[in-house]
Design a protein around this motif. Structure first.
Motif, PDB file in Angstrom:
ATOM      1  N   LEU A  61       0.861  -1.175   0.000  1.00 46.51           N
ATOM      2  CA  LEU A  61       0.000   0.000   0.000  1.00 46.51           C
ATOM      3  C   LEU A  61       0.898   1.226   0.000  1.00 46.51           C
ATOM      4  O   LEU A  61       1.605   1.492   0.969  1.00 46.51           O
ATOM      5  N   GLU A  62       0.902   1.957  -1.105  1.00 44.96           N
ATOM      6  CA  GLU A  62       1.807   3.101  -1.288  1.00 44.96           C
ATOM      7  C   GLU A  62       0.997   4.334  -1.642  1.00 44.96           C
ATOM      8  O   GLU A  62       0.201   4.317  -2.585  1.00 44.96           O
ATOM      9  N   ILE A  63       1.222   5.427  -0.899  1.00 42.92           N
ATOM     10  CA  ILE A  63       0.451   6.665  -1.087  1.00 42.92           C
ATOM     11  C   ILE A  63       0.924   7.478  -2.292  1.00 42.92           C
ATOM     12  O   ILE A  63       0.147   8.178  -2.917  1.00 42.92           O
ATOM     13  N   ASP A  64       2.199   7.373  -2.637  1.00 45.52           N
ATOM     14  CA  ASP A  64       2.773   8.170  -3.724  1.00 45.52           C
ATOM     15  C   ASP A  64       2.531   7.487  -5.072  1.00 45.52           C
ATOM     16  O   ASP A  64       2.992   6.356  -5.283  1.00 45.52           O
ATOM     17  N   ALA A  68       4.157   3.996  -6.426  1.00 39.23           N
ATOM     18  CA  ALA A  68       3.275   2.852  -6.672  1.00 39.23           C
ATOM     19  C   ALA A  68       3.502   2.293  -8.074  1.00 39.23           C
ATOM     20  O   ALA A  68       3.548   1.076  -8.271  1.00 39.23           O
ATOM     21  N   SER A  69       3.695   3.170  -9.042  1.00 40.33           N
ATOM     22  CA  SER A  69       3.955   2.733 -10.415  1.00 40.33           C
ATOM     23  C   SER A  69       5.286   1.988 -10.509  1.00 40.33           C
ATOM     24  O   SER A  69       5.378   0.924 -11.147  1.00 40.33           O
ATOM     25  N   LEU A  70       6.316   2.524  -9.858  1.00 40.56           N
ATOM     26  CA  LEU A  70       7.621   1.843  -9.847  1.00 40.56           C
ATOM     27  C   LEU A  70       7.523   0.481  -9.168  1.00 40.56           C
ATOM     28  O   LEU A  70       8.133  -0.500  -9.632  1.00 40.56           O
ATOM     29  N   LEU A  71       6.773   0.394  -8.085  1.00 41.30           N
ATOM     30  CA  LEU A  71       6.600  -0.874  -7.377  1.00 41.30           C
ATOM     31  C   LEU A  71       5.861  -1.890  -8.246  1.00 41.30           C
ATOM     32  O   LEU A  71       6.211  -3.070  -8.265  1.00 41.30           O
ATOM     33  N   PHE A  75       7.590  -5.302  -8.934  1.00 39.69           N
ATOM     34  CA  PHE A  75       7.107  -6.436  -8.146  1.00 39.69           C
ATOM     35  C   PHE A  75       5.695  -6.882  -8.488  1.00 39.69           C
ATOM     36  O   PHE A  75       5.165  -7.784  -7.837  1.00 39.69           O
ATOM     37  N   GLY A  76       5.074  -6.283  -9.487  1.00 41.45           N
ATOM     38  CA  GLY A  76       3.677  -6.543  -9.795  1.00 41.45           C
ATOM     39  C   GLY A  76       3.324  -7.981 -10.087  1.00 41.45           C
ATOM     40  O   GLY A  76       2.188  -8.395  -9.884  1.00 41.45           O
ATOM     41  N   SER A  77       4.300  -8.781 -10.520  1.00 38.68           N
ATOM     42  CA  SER A  77       4.015 -10.193 -10.771  1.00 38.68           C
ATOM     43  C   SER A  77       4.095 -11.021  -9.493  1.00 38.68           C
ATOM     44  O   SER A  77       3.626 -12.152  -9.454  1.00 38.68           O
ATOM     45  N   ARG A  78       4.672 -10.447  -8.419  1.00 42.13           N
ATOM     46  CA  ARG A  78       4.857 -11.204  -7.161  1.00 42.13           C
ATOM     47  C   ARG A  78       4.098 -10.617  -5.984  1.00 42.13           C
ATOM     48  O   ARG A  78       3.996 -11.255  -4.934  1.00 42.13           O
ATOM     49  N   ALA A  79       3.601  -9.397  -6.117  1.00 44.88           N
ATOM     50  CA  ALA A  79       2.874  -8.737  -5.033  1.00 44.88           C
ATOM     51  C   ALA A  79       1.771  -7.883  -5.622  1.00 44.88           C
ATOM     52  O   ALA A  79       1.892  -7.376  -6.736  1.00 44.88           O
ATOM     53  N   SER A  80       0.718  -7.707  -4.857  1.00 48.41           N
ATOM     54  CA  SER A  80      -0.354  -6.803  -5.251  1.00 48.41           C
ATOM     55  C   SER A  80       0.032  -5.398  -4.801  1.00 48.41           C
ATOM     56  O   SER A  80       0.370  -5.193  -3.636  1.00 48.41           O
ATOM     57  N   VAL A  81      -0.001  -4.436  -5.713  1.00 48.83           N
ATOM     58  CA  VAL A  81       0.365  -3.060  -5.398  1.00 48.83           C
ATOM     59  C   VAL A  81      -0.886  -2.191  -5.494  1.00 48.83           C
ATOM     60  O   VAL A  81      -1.545  -2.150  -6.534  1.00 48.83           O
ATOM     61  N   VAL A  82      -1.203  -1.502  -4.383  1.00 48.19           N
ATOM     62  CA  VAL A  82      -2.392  -0.666  -4.313  1.00 48.19           C
ATOM     63  C   VAL A  82      -1.968   0.744  -3.926  1.00 48.19           C
ATOM     64  O   VAL A  82      -1.196   0.930  -2.991  1.00 48.19           O
ATOM     65  N   GLU A  83      -2.464   1.722  -4.673  1.00 47.45           N
ATOM     66  CA  GLU A  83      -2.205   3.115  -4.324  1.00 47.45           C
ATOM     67  C   GLU A  83      -3.240   3.552  -3.297  1.00 47.45           C
ATOM     68  O   GLU A  83      -4.446   3.396  -3.512  1.00 47.45           O
ATOM     69  N   GLY A  84      -2.753   4.054  -2.157  1.00 47.49           N
ATOM     70  CA  GLY A  84      -3.667   4.505  -1.123  1.00 47.49           C
ATOM     71  C   GLY A  84      -2.938   4.885   0.145  1.00 47.49           C
ATOM     72  O   GLY A  84      -1.720   4.755   0.243  1.00 47.49           O
ATOM     73  N   SER A  85      -3.705   5.334   1.112  1.00 53.71           N
ATOM     74  CA  SER A  85      -3.166   5.836   2.370  1.00 53.71           C
ATOM     75  C   SER A  85      -3.300   4.815   3.487  1.00 53.71           C
ATOM     76  O   SER A  85      -4.355   4.178   3.627  1.00 53.71           O
ATOM     77  N   GLY A  86      -2.253   4.713   4.303  1.00 53.80           N
ATOM     78  CA  GLY A  86      -2.317   3.864   5.480  1.00 53.80           C
ATOM     79  C   GLY A  86      -3.292   4.377   6.522  1.00 53.80           C
ATOM     80  O   GLY A  86      -3.707   3.636   7.410  1.00 53.80           O
TER      81      GLY A  86
END
Length: 194
Positions: A61-64, A68-71, A75-86
């Motif tokens: 969970l990445e706010i920036d 988030a795009s770089l992540l 890692f998009g094939s190995r982890a779910s990446v979601v843009e948002g606030s903790g």
């Protein structure tokens, strides 16, 4: 949250990633993270690289938006990446076996928002799930690195009561002044009364 150029270069460097790869695994080995882990604020992903080797399922969970795009690219094939606030986690209550965040809480501009992150971490954890965190503490070098950055260092003295107010039990705070703050806490398991 804003980071100056020197800070961004340091946190995206291979030197930083190598240091994280050396120190994080033994620290993580102290905890049973379970089968479904949420990492809040992975930034450039140095800690994510380590987590991918030790947990079966990882959500970031990445706010920036740029981070988030770089992540996703890395890692998009190995982890779910979601843009948002903790402070407003977009997942159901009780979803995760563990929530982690590393060297990011000091980038949260207010104690109120930090407290919201604590409460949200508790909400999305399963009963018995663990919240594990490391963060830096104030020193001259740390202050200089953060010129022009958001820097709101977590107060170790008030942390246990803040985590209890967020709903956690079994709070363990380890503080090395001018260096690090490490803590863990557990979401209580509610047992049925007879």
């Amino acid at each position: 949250m804003p980071m100056n150029l020197i800070h961004r270069r340091l946190c995206s460097s291979e030197k930083w990633a190598s240091m994280i790869a050396e120190v994080l695994p033994p620290w993580l080995a102290r905890f049973d993270l379970g089968d479904d882990v949420l990492e809040i604020g992975p930034g450039f992903g140095a800690t994510t690289r380590v987590l991918l080797d030790v947990v079966p399922r990882l959500t970031l969970l990445e706010i920036d938006p740029a981070s988030a795009s770089l992540l996703r690219d890395a890692f998009g094939s190995r982890a779910s990446v979601v843009e948002g606030s903790g402070a407003d986690i977009p997942f159901d209550a009780g979803r995760f076996s563990a929530v982690v965040c590393f060297t990011m809480l000091h980038h949260v501009p207010t104690a109120t928002l930090q407290n919201a992150i604590f409460s949200e971490a508790c909400r999305v954890l399963r009963p018995g799930g663990v919240y594990c965190v490391t963060d830096s503490q104030l020193s001259l070098r740390f202050r200089l690195l953060h010129l022009g950055d958001t820097m709101n260092v977590v107060d170790a003295a008030t942390l246990p009561s803040r985590l209890s107010a967020a709903g956690f039990d079994d709070v363990d705070v380890r503080h090395r002044p001018k260096e690090r703050l490490e803590f863990s806490a557990v979401k209580p398991v509610v047992t049925a009364r007879r």
